[in-house]
Design a protein around this motif. Structure first.
Motif, PDB file in Angstrom:
ATOM      1  N   LYS A  46     -54.104 -10.944  19.818  1.00 54.52           N
ATOM      2  CA  LYS A  46     -52.836 -11.480  19.819  1.00 54.52           C
ATOM      3  C   LYS A  46     -51.927 -10.965  18.550  1.00 54.52           C
ATOM      4  CE  LYS A  46     -53.895 -15.995  21.915  1.00 54.52           C
ATOM      5  NZ  LYS A  46     -53.816 -17.477  21.600  1.00 54.52           N
ATOM      6  N   LYS A  47     -52.394 -10.575  17.501  1.00 55.41           N
ATOM      7  CA  LYS A  47     -51.601 -10.172  16.353  1.00 55.41           C
ATOM      8  C   LYS A  47     -51.637  -8.740  16.387  1.00 55.41           C
ATOM      9  CE  LYS A  47     -54.979 -10.299  12.496  1.00 55.41           C
ATOM     10  NZ  LYS A  47     -55.371 -10.662  11.571  1.00 55.41           N
ATOM     11  N   ARG A  48     -52.336  -7.855  17.142  1.00 52.44           N
ATOM     12  CA  ARG A  48     -52.225  -6.198  17.033  1.00 52.44           C
ATOM     13  C   ARG A  48     -50.980  -5.936  17.604  1.00 52.44           C
ATOM     14  NH1 ARG A  48     -53.895  -4.094  22.006  1.00 52.44           N
ATOM     15  NH2 ARG A  48     -53.895  -2.118  20.921  1.00 52.44           N
ATOM     16  N   GLU A  49     -50.651  -4.842  17.355  1.00 47.69           N
ATOM     17  CA  GLU A  49     -49.338  -4.199  17.530  1.00 47.69           C
ATOM     18  C   GLU A  49     -49.469  -3.762  19.186  1.00 47.69           C
ATOM     19  OE1 GLU A  49     -48.055  -1.323  14.797  1.00 47.69           O
ATOM     20  OE2 GLU A  49     -47.181  -3.009  13.326  1.00 47.69           O
ATOM     21  N   TYR A  50     -48.313  -4.014  19.803  1.00 46.45           N
ATOM     22  CA  TYR A  50     -48.406  -3.360  21.297  1.00 46.45           C
ATOM     23  C   TYR A  50     -49.355  -3.727  22.204  1.00 46.45           C
ATOM     24  CZ  TYR A  50     -45.834   0.113  18.325  1.00 46.45           C
ATOM     25  OH  TYR A  50     -44.987   0.662  17.559  1.00 46.45           O
TER      26      TYR A  50
ATOM     27  N   SER B 185     -54.704 -22.795  12.956  1.00 50.38           N
ATOM     28  CA  SER B 185     -55.085 -22.984  11.196  1.00 50.38           C
ATOM     29  C   SER B 185     -54.491 -22.039  10.565  1.00 50.38           C
ATOM     30  CB  SER B 185     -56.545 -23.024  11.227  1.00 50.38           C
ATOM     31  OG  SER B 185     -57.355 -22.022  11.472  1.00 50.38           O
ATOM     32  N   GLY B 186     -54.090 -22.344   9.265  1.00 49.27           N
ATOM     33  CA  GLY B 186     -53.711 -21.408   8.535  1.00 49.27           C
ATOM     34  C   GLY B 186     -53.029 -21.796   7.152  1.00 49.27           C
ATOM     35  N   ILE B 187     -52.639 -21.143   6.237  1.00 45.13           N
ATOM     36  CA  ILE B 187     -51.907 -21.743   4.982  1.00 45.13           C
ATOM     37  C   ILE B 187     -50.291 -21.237   5.127  1.00 45.13           C
ATOM     38  CG2 ILE B 187     -51.756 -21.160   2.504  1.00 45.13           C
ATOM     39  CD1 ILE B 187     -54.522 -20.200   2.671  1.00 45.13           C
TER      40      ILE B 187
ATOM     41  N   VAL C 182     -52.597 -16.852   8.385  1.00 45.65           N
ATOM     42  CA  VAL C 182     -52.839 -17.306   9.626  1.00 45.65           C
ATOM     43  C   VAL C 182     -54.175 -16.969  10.019  1.00 45.65           C
ATOM     44  CG1 VAL C 182     -52.010 -17.399  12.100  1.00 45.65           C
ATOM     45  CG2 VAL C 182     -50.483 -17.313  10.118  1.00 45.65           C
ATOM     46  N   SER C 183     -54.909 -17.844  10.577  1.00 46.46           N
ATOM     47  CA  SER C 183     -56.424 -17.522  10.966  1.00 46.46           C
ATOM     48  C   SER C 183     -56.782 -18.193  12.250  1.00 46.46           C
ATOM     49  CB  SER C 183     -57.241 -17.767  10.048  1.00 46.46           C
ATOM     50  OG  SER C 183     -58.603 -17.475  10.264  1.00 46.46           O
ATOM     51  N   GLY C 184     -57.418 -17.469  13.099  1.00 45.86           N
ATOM     52  CA  GLY C 184     -58.119 -18.090  14.337  1.00 45.86           C
ATOM     53  C   GLY C 184     -59.416 -18.847  13.754  1.00 45.86           C
TER      54      GLY C 184
ATOM     55  N   GLU D 153     -61.571 -21.480  11.816  1.00 43.74           N
ATOM     56  CA  GLU D 153     -61.212 -22.706  10.794  1.00 43.74           C
ATOM     57  C   GLU D 153     -62.268 -22.470   9.374  1.00 43.74           C
ATOM     58  OE1 GLU D 153     -62.431 -25.958  13.102  1.00 43.74           O
ATOM     59  OE2 GLU D 153     -60.592 -25.854  14.668  1.00 43.74           O
ATOM     60  N   ASN D 154     -63.116 -21.818   9.549  1.00 48.69           N
ATOM     61  CA  ASN D 154     -64.051 -21.723   8.607  1.00 48.69           C
ATOM     62  C   ASN D 154     -63.366 -20.956   7.391  1.00 48.69           C
ATOM     63  OD1 ASN D 154     -66.137 -23.296   9.630  1.00 48.69           O
ATOM     64  ND2 ASN D 154     -67.276 -21.408  10.247  1.00 48.69           N
ATOM     65  N   VAL D 155     -62.600 -20.087   7.694  1.00 47.37           N
ATOM     66  CA  VAL D 155     -61.981 -19.200   6.749  1.00 47.37           C
ATOM     67  C   VAL D 155     -61.063 -20.205   6.159  1.00 47.37           C
ATOM     68  CG1 VAL D 155     -60.165 -17.167   6.451  1.00 47.37           C
ATOM     69  CG2 VAL D 155     -62.095 -17.015   8.097  1.00 47.37           C
ATOM     70  N   ILE D 156     -60.103 -20.844   6.577  1.00 48.56           N
ATOM     71  CA  ILE D 156     -59.292 -21.887   5.907  1.00 48.56           C
ATOM     72  C   ILE D 156     -59.998 -22.692   4.904  1.00 48.56           C
ATOM     73  CG2 ILE D 156     -57.527 -23.478   6.473  1.00 48.56           C
ATOM     74  CD1 ILE D 156     -56.726 -20.534   7.134  1.00 48.56           C
ATOM     75  N   LYS D 157     -61.010 -23.333   5.491  1.00 52.90           N
ATOM     76  CA  LYS D 157     -61.959 -24.162   4.576  1.00 52.90           C
ATOM     77  C   LYS D 157     -62.161 -23.657   3.443  1.00 52.90           C
ATOM     78  CE  LYS D 157     -63.638 -27.144   8.479  1.00 52.90           C
ATOM     79  NZ  LYS D 157     -64.937 -27.588   9.259  1.00 52.90           N
TER      80      LYS D 157
END
Length: 582
Positions: A205-209, A294-296, A360-362, A364-368
């Protein structure tokens, strides 16, 4: 007919983007018009004169109803160059055509010959790097379709960077870069983000084009753009929305979808929105969902404005279902919320929100993990702060050292600026060299065309020489045959000359014999005179013999005449035969 489709101009698609760039009353060359859906619009609406090149005979018949002139055949046979040589078009259009060709770069490059110096070539091609294709590739699937991105007649594929290089190598520079879009699951490729892992879906989703369905580039000749210092008009949206930003308004019945406002959120550092609130007196609370991932996040501004004035809200005055660490909100779930209560508006009101997307992350473990790390870092920072209070003097010394370093840095920056000037000068020289190289490349192409033309002329002359050699050999053989005939006739003439010589000898012999006889007669006449007396006696006998002699002389004369006639006749026959043969 496969490409007999309706022209839709009121939606964002490749053809509508192309048509919006065409000026009225233009001269246009359109490649691959199919049944002429765009050709018709160009003629009837934009009042343009359109020339077409189409491979399909049935489709070409329909398209020719709206064209000034046309050619039915393969584009890569280049008959259109000779047909319209000397014509300069305002626009050349390749709408969904280049991906079907074996050598599209050569076609695009050669098309410049028919384009005005300030003319434009507009191309549209599908994006092979669309997220729908990548999702299926991740699933080890690559399936062609009857139409669309993976049309089963496509033999060339393009992504953004490849398309830019493709245009450059063809001698063009894009002056307008635009695109048509399609989200995953909304086109002919059957797949969705649910088909891949959550973190992969987020990265896609976040990649260009990733959501670009077709690129639509407007090109101009490279030398023209460089000479006129034209800046490109970049219109492509690189990213698709990664999620939704929502505002829920509690009007007494709680937060619900009926009283919500949604906005797409793209992968930018900040989200800034000014929202007009209606029926403000009914609003009891506002819920802000910064993103459904999820994100900061950090709210740099939450401001309300009504008749009584403006009010700035801070997160401590609201309810947050994440962790607030030094003003940064950490959410380890997909439903982050910030609720503002006790809102009392009077009359017209606005809500102004500014959010900084720190992370911004998809996953959840990254945010924790980030939350745990940040909490530990906060405790460590407190301990370190106590230590730093005892090191103020050390900091002062460091500041002095830093000032020295700063002075040295300024000196080095001056040196860097000087070198930058040298580099800029060299870049300008390189730019001039590139322009010269481009000019020579164009000149080389013209010379190669001239060489090819002369090669064709030489081949034609060689064929003519070969025909002349054949004719020369034929005539040499005929001459040799005639010389043999002349030699044969010369031999016959020699034989006849020998016969004439023999006849002459025979004639001379007979003449000698006649002379001899005449001498004998004269001798006898003398004897007759001497013996006149004797003859007198024999006069009668002599007269008789004289008469007999006359008779014989007549016979001799007749024989002489006959011999002369035979000789003359022989000579005439020989002369006539020689004259006829010659």
């Amino acid at each position: 007919m496969k490409y007999d489709l309706e022209l839709i101009t009121d939606e964002l698609n490749a053809l509508s983007i192309i048509l919006k760039q065409i000026q009225t009353h233009s001269l246009i060359l359109e490649f691959g018009p199919a049944n002429g859906r765009m050709t018709k619009y160009l003629k009837e609406v934009l009042k343009c004169d359109v020339y077409i090149v189409e491979l399909d005979k049935e489709a070409a018949k329909d398209a020719m109803k709206y064209a000034v002139d046309g050619l039915i055949g393969d584009i890569e046979q280049y008959e259109w160059i000779d047909k319209w040589n000397g014509t300069e078009f305002d626009y050349i259009i390749f709408a969904d055509v280049l991906e079907h060709l074996r050598n599209p770069q050569a076609v695009l490059s050669k098309s410049k010959r028919l384009l005005k110096n300030n003319g434009k070539t507009i191309i549209s091609v599908p994006n092979i790097a669309h997220n729908s294709v990548l999702i299926n590739l991740y699933k080890n699937k690559f399936e062609y379709t009857s139409l669309g991105l993976l049309d089963n007649t496509h033999i060339h594929f393009f992504a953004y960077n490849t398309l830019k290089d493709f245009c450059h190598y063809a001698g063009y520079i894009p002056v307008v870069e635009d695109a048509a879009y399609s989200n995953v699951g909304e086109n002919e490729i059957l797949c969705g983000f649910d088909d891949v892992d959550r973190d992969i879906a987020y990265n896609l989703k976040k990649r260009e084009y990733g959501s670009v369905y077709q690129y639509v580039f407007t090109l101009q000749k490279e030398e023209y753009v460089k000479w006129n210092e034209y800046n490109a008009d970049y219109r492509i949206k690189k990213n698709m929305p990664i999620g939704e930003f929502k505002i829920y308004l509690d009007r007494g019945s709680g937060f619900c979808e009926d009283n919500s406002i949604s906005y797409h959120s793209y992968l930018n550092d900040r989200f800034i929105k000014e929202i007009v609130l209606e029926n403000c007196e009914e609003i009891r609370a506002i819920r802000i969902d910064p993103l459904n991932i999820s994100g900061i996040f950090k709210f740099t501004k939450i401001q309300t404005l009504d008749q009584e004035g403006e009010k700035n809200w801070i997160i401590n005055e609201g309810i947050c279902n994440g962790k607030n660490i030094a003003g940064y909100l950490f959410f380890d779930h997909d439903d982050p919320q910030v609720i503002i209560e006790n809102t009392k508006f009077r009359g017209y009101a606005k809500l102004i929100i500014e959010i900084e997307y720190v992370c911004v992350s998809g996953e959840e473990n990254v945010i924790k993990t980030c939350i745990d790390i940040m909490e530990k870092k906060a405790e460590e920072s407190k301990r370190e702060l106590l230590k730093y209070e005892d090191k103020i003097e050390e900091r002062r010394l460091l500041d002095e050292e830093l000032n020295k370093c700063y002075e040295e840095l300024e000196h080095r920056m001056e040196e860097i600026n000087r070198r930058d000037q040298v580099i800029d000068k060299q870049r300008n020289e390189i730019a001039l060299l590139k322009e010269e190289l481009s000019r020579r490349a164009v000149e080389l192409e013209h010379r190669m065309d001239e060489i090819n033309r002369r090669d064709k002329k030489i081949d034609k002359q060689r064929n003519e020489i070969a025909l002349l050699k054949e004719e020369l050999n034929r005539r040499a053989n005929e001459l040799e045959h005639r010389m043999d005939e002349i030699n044969r006739r010369d031999k016959e003439i020699s034989i006849e000359a020998n016969e004439i010589t023999l006849l002459k000898e025979e004639l001379n012999r007979r003449a000698d014999e006649l002379n001899h006889r005449m001498n004998e007669i004269n001798h006898r006449d003398e004897r007759v005179g001497e013996q006149e007396n004797e003859i007198r006696l024999l006069n009668d006998e002599l007269d008789r013999r004289a008469e007999e002699l006359d008779v014989r002389m007549n016979k001799i004369n007749n024989l002489q005449n006959e011999l002369n006639q035979i000789k003359a006749l022989k000579i005439v026959n020989v002369f006539q035969r020689f004259k006829g043969e010659k």
